[in-house]
Design a protein around this motif. Structure first.
Motif, PDB file in Angstrom:
ATOM      1  N   GLU A  86     -10.027-102.306  39.952  1.00 24.64           N
ATOM      2  CA  GLU A  86     -10.828-103.526  40.074  1.00 24.64           C
ATOM      3  C   GLU A  86     -10.302-104.416  41.191  1.00 24.64           C
ATOM      4  OE1 GLU A  86     -10.465-104.886  36.054  1.00 24.64           O
ATOM      5  OE2 GLU A  86     -12.168-103.673  35.362  1.00 24.64           O
TER       6      GLU A  86
ATOM      7  N   PHE B  55     -11.402-102.884  44.440  1.00 23.85           N
ATOM      8  CA  PHE B  55     -12.822-103.163  44.670  1.00 23.85           C
ATOM      9  C   PHE B  55     -12.996-104.552  45.290  1.00 23.85           C
ATOM     10  CE2 PHE B  55     -14.461-100.260  41.002  1.00 23.85           C
ATOM     11  CZ  PHE B  55     -14.448 -99.154  41.838  1.00 23.85           C
ATOM     12  N   ASP B  56     -12.317-105.543  44.715  1.00 21.60           N
ATOM     13  CA  ASP B  56     -12.416-106.910  45.236  1.00 21.60           C
ATOM     14  C   ASP B  56     -11.935-106.982  46.685  1.00 21.60           C
ATOM     15  OD1 ASP B  56     -13.469-107.855  42.853  1.00 21.60           O
ATOM     16  OD2 ASP B  56     -11.545-108.617  42.102  1.00 21.60           O
TER      17      ASP B  56
ATOM     18  N   LYS C 260     -14.513-105.406  48.993  1.00 21.85           N
ATOM     19  CA  LYS C 260     -15.705-106.252  49.169  1.00 21.85           C
ATOM     20  C   LYS C 260     -15.393-107.479  50.016  1.00 21.85           C
ATOM     21  CE  LYS C 260     -16.854-107.054  44.920  1.00 21.85           C
ATOM     22  NZ  LYS C 260     -17.488-107.391  43.632  1.00 21.85           N
TER      23      LYS C 260
ATOM     24  N   ASP D 160     -21.480-100.987  52.441  1.00 22.82           N
ATOM     25  CA  ASP D 160     -21.608-101.944  51.330  1.00 22.82           C
ATOM     26  C   ASP D 160     -22.449-101.364  50.196  1.00 22.82           C
ATOM     27  OD1 ASP D 160     -20.015-104.085  52.252  1.00 22.82           O
ATOM     28  OD2 ASP D 160     -21.633-104.734  53.596  1.00 22.82           O
ATOM     29  N   LYS D 161     -23.528-100.668  50.533  1.00 30.32           N
ATOM     30  CA  LYS D 161     -24.384-100.063  49.508  1.00 30.32           C
ATOM     31  C   LYS D 161     -23.630 -98.957  48.768  1.00 30.32           C
ATOM     32  CE  LYS D 161     -28.276-100.692  52.439  1.00 30.32           C
ATOM     33  NZ  LYS D 161     -29.064 -99.977  53.399  1.00 30.32           N
TER      34      LYS D 161
ATOM     35  N   LEU E 222     -20.378 -98.578  48.514  1.00 32.99           N
ATOM     36  CA  LEU E 222     -19.302 -99.202  47.734  1.00 32.99           C
ATOM     37  C   LEU E 222     -19.851 -99.789  46.445  1.00 32.99           C
ATOM     38  CD1 LEU E 222     -16.375-100.166  47.361  1.00 32.99           C
ATOM     39  CD2 LEU E 222     -16.975-102.192  48.739  1.00 32.99           C
ATOM     40  N   GLN E 223     -20.992-100.466  46.525  1.00 34.24           N
ATOM     41  CA  GLN E 223     -21.562-101.079  45.327  1.00 34.24           C
ATOM     42  C   GLN E 223     -21.946-100.034  44.296  1.00 34.24           C
ATOM     43  OE1 GLN E 223     -21.466-104.524  44.852  1.00 34.24           O
ATOM     44  NE2 GLN E 223     -21.754-103.777  42.771  1.00 34.24           N
ATOM     45  N   LYS E 224     -22.433 -98.881  44.739  1.00 32.60           N
ATOM     46  CA  LYS E 224     -22.762 -97.802  43.803  1.00 32.60           C
ATOM     47  C   LYS E 224     -21.511 -97.315  43.078  1.00 32.60           C
ATOM     48  CE  LYS E 224     -26.945 -96.057  45.973  1.00 32.60           C
ATOM     49  NZ  LYS E 224     -27.598 -94.910  46.627  1.00 32.60           N
TER      50      LYS E 224
ATOM     51  N   ILE F 164     -18.715 -99.087  42.645  1.00 33.52           N
ATOM     52  CA  ILE F 164     -18.275-100.191  41.778  1.00 33.52           C
ATOM     53  C   ILE F 164     -19.098-100.214  40.490  1.00 33.52           C
ATOM     54  CG2 ILE F 164     -18.225-102.713  41.539  1.00 33.52           C
ATOM     55  CD1 ILE F 164     -17.459-102.810  44.554  1.00 33.52           C
ATOM     56  N   ASP F 165     -20.409-100.097  40.614  1.00 31.34           N
ATOM     57  CA  ASP F 165     -21.269-100.137  39.425  1.00 31.34           C
ATOM     58  C   ASP F 165     -20.955 -98.982  38.478  1.00 31.34           C
ATOM     59  OD1 ASP F 165     -22.495-102.395  40.481  1.00 31.34           O
ATOM     60  OD2 ASP F 165     -24.298-101.327  41.146  1.00 31.34           O
TER      61      ASP F 165
ATOM     62  N   SER G  70     -17.262 -99.361  37.066  1.00 33.94           N
ATOM     63  CA  SER G  70     -17.176-100.509  36.149  1.00 33.94           C
ATOM     64  C   SER G  70     -17.835-100.187  34.805  1.00 33.94           C
ATOM     65  CB  SER G  70     -17.823-101.746  36.777  1.00 33.94           C
ATOM     66  OG  SER G  70     -17.116-102.130  37.931  1.00 33.94           O
TER      67      SER G  70
END
Length: 185
Positions: free
Chosen positions: A17, A20-21, A24, A94-95, A97-99, A101-102, A105
């Motif tokens: 986590e 991830f921060d 981002k 960014d897209k 990475l967000q996938k 992370i989601d 998480s």
């Protein structure tokens, strides 16, 4: 020094986590941090799959949750491989990475509310310490691995954890495809 496997897993979750921060919030650090994230998640996953999930399924009565968690590992491996192949300076990063992370998480939340409490409740402290040693050793062995470095034997372990049968004759590519198919269903 031995540590409870549940505590070790949760420590890794907090570190992921944090990474991830960082990824981002600090695009200039992505080139250096991306391999740290992918190797930590790969080592963590392989250690859970080889040492923790079989015990959680057989000894802590968590077979259904382990099968689901294993499917999420397969999905995360695929997303991590895509992220690792994406230029950290591109808009697509960014897209991607967000996938990751989601997906991760969601997996962490489920694991920390279902599998890990079941292990605390159903395994003795001594057994959790033994698993902690085995988890730490396996994680250390796999540090440096990337998602695509997975072996056929590790894929077979994933299949056992996910309760996918009839795969022993498949080659590595067929096995990986089968696991991804099962995970997406």
């Amino acid at each position: 020094m031995a540590a409870d496997v549940v505590d070790l897993i949760m420590q890794d979750h907090r570190e992921v986590e944090r990474l991830f921060d960082e990824l981002k919030d600090n695009p200039e650090k992505r080139v250096g941090l991306l391999p740290v994230l992918t190797t930590l998640l790969s080592a963590h996953s392989r250690a859970e799959e080889s040492e923790v999930y079989p015990a959680a399924a057989a000894e802590a009565d968590e077979a259904d949750e382990v099968a689901h968690s294993q499917e999420e590992h397969v999905e995360a491996d695929e997303l991590l491989a895509k992220l690792a192949a994406t230029d950290p300076e591109s808009a697509d990063f960014d897209k991607a990475l967000q996938k990751v992370i989601d997906a991760v998480s969601h997996h962490v939340e489920e694991e920390e509310t279902k599998v890990l409490p079941g292990m605390r409740a159903n395994l003795s402290e001594e057994r959790r310490m033994q698993l902690g040693e085995a988890f730490a050793a396996a994680r250390k062995e796999h540090l440096g691995d990337q998602p695509d470095d997975i072996t056929r034997e590790q894929l077979l372990q994933q299949a056992r954890n996910a309760d996918v049968s009839g795969v022993s004759s498949l080659d590595k590519d067929q096995l990986q495809k089968k696991l991804r198919q099962e995970a997406s269903e």
